[in-house]
Design an enzyme around this catalytic site. Sequence first.
Site, short mmCIF file in Angstrom:
data_model
loop_
_atom_site.label_atom_id
_atom_site.label_comp_id
_atom_site.label_asym_id
_atom_site.label_seq_id
_atom_site.Cartn_x
_atom_site.Cartn_y
_atom_site.Cartn_z
N GLY A 53 0.86 -1.19 0.00
CA GLY A 53 0.00 0.00 0.00
C GLY A 53 0.88 1.23 0.00
O GLY A 53 1.74 1.39 0.88
N TYR A 123 -8.63 -6.23 -5.38
CA TYR A 123 -9.85 -6.80 -4.82
C TYR A 123 -10.21 -5.91 -3.63
O TYR A 123 -9.72 -6.11 -2.52
CB TYR A 123 -9.61 -8.27 -4.43
CG TYR A 123 -9.19 -9.09 -5.63
CD1 TYR A 123 -10.14 -9.73 -6.43
CD2 TYR A 123 -7.84 -9.17 -5.99
CE1 TYR A 123 -9.75 -10.46 -7.55
CE2 TYR A 123 -7.45 -9.90 -7.12
CZ TYR A 123 -8.41 -10.54 -7.89
OH TYR A 123 -8.03 -11.24 -9.00
N ASN A 182 -0.46 8.59 -7.32
CA ASN A 182 -0.22 7.14 -7.40
C ASN A 182 -1.36 6.47 -8.17
O ASN A 182 -2.07 5.60 -7.66
CB ASN A 182 -0.08 6.54 -6.01
CG ASN A 182 0.60 5.19 -6.01
OD1 ASN A 182 1.18 4.77 -7.01
ND2 ASN A 182 0.50 4.48 -4.90
N GLY A 241 11.70 6.83 -13.51
CA GLY A 241 12.36 5.54 -13.53
C GLY A 241 13.87 5.68 -13.63
O GLY A 241 14.50 6.47 -12.92
N ALA A 245 14.63 12.01 -12.07
CA ALA A 245 13.47 12.80 -11.67
C ALA A 245 13.62 14.24 -12.14
O ALA A 245 14.73 14.76 -12.28
CB ALA A 245 13.29 12.76 -10.16
N GLY A 268 7.14 -0.41 -4.77
CA GLY A 268 7.39 0.47 -3.63
C GLY A 268 8.45 1.52 -3.87
O GLY A 268 8.71 2.34 -2.97
N ASP A 271 7.09 5.10 -3.57
CA ASP A 271 6.76 5.42 -2.19
C ASP A 271 8.02 5.73 -1.39
O ASP A 271 8.04 6.66 -0.57
CB ASP A 271 6.01 4.25 -1.54
CG ASP A 271 4.86 3.75 -2.41
OD1 ASP A 271 4.17 4.59 -3.01
OD2 ASP A 271 4.68 2.52 -2.48
#
Length: 327
Positions: A53, A123, A182, A241, A245, A268, A271
């Site tokens: 998450g 889900y 995101n 990537g 940046a 991740g 994040d």
Amino acid sequence: MIAVLGECVADGFTTRSPGAIGHPTPEPGPSGQGPSEPGSGGEELALQVLPGGGPANTAVALARLGTPARFLGRVSGDVFGEMFRRRLAASGVDLSACVEAAEPSTLSVAALDPGGRAAYTFYAGGTADWQWTPAELGPDRLGTANCLHTGSIALVKEPGRAAVEEFARKAAARATVSVDPNVRPSLAGRADYPVSRWCEWADILKLSDDDLEFLLPGVPLERACDTWHEAGARLIVVTRGAAGALVSLDGERAHVPAPEVNVVDTVGAGDSFTAGLLHGLDAEGLLGGRLDGLDLGTAVAAAELAVRVAALTCAVAGPNPPWATAL
């Protein structure tokens, strides 16, 4: 302290089980109607489930870097929720502002391409992360944090999106606010990401080049930054990537290269980049207001730290950001 508001997700990664196609088929059972081991001999997938998450990953990365982090999440009491709590607590994240949710945890199943990039199937029907109410997001939930980071699915998915946005808007009165859209096209459409409206109260906008292409298809990167600067965001950082940046501060821009790394996967990494960026700005005493005193050189230095943190995350499996000692 930096507060992070958003979701925890159980990230499932698929592997073939021993009973999958290509393995010997067991002998028929006594009835002669099938294999003696239920489920064997056919096409099967086993799931390795890791705690993830986007916002939870960012909170973990912040705490591991040494910045006190407070996680604001609706965390289920199911087996995945317990896994989330253990990971956050073991990393040093403050969980006192979490809501104990009755709903189940959100599950995603990730498929990795040859470059280690993940495509997710979610889900998420009726799960805990999106059920925020205004009563659950009173001003005390922010605590003493001088910065609030939010975004991802909790900021776009009903029924809680309005409560999350209003909380962030109010937090801007006394804290720096950071947003990472995101983007998740399988869960939300372009209209669910009102980035220009978010920039009215957000000081920092971090997004990926994939996010940008989804949100403003065909629009040049610099023009997109100018659009969101005009809407109110002072610092915009676009991750690209392996290309590094782009840092844009009030329209003044610089490119930050990414270090070379042997990529296991990129799960991740974005994040972790966010955590490195906020950690760098916090170390300079710049959080807690409207980024007063921030200059482009300082923003670039924070982004240089962020790409290192992201690279180290790419060098290991799953959303496993580095500890400060690894830097």
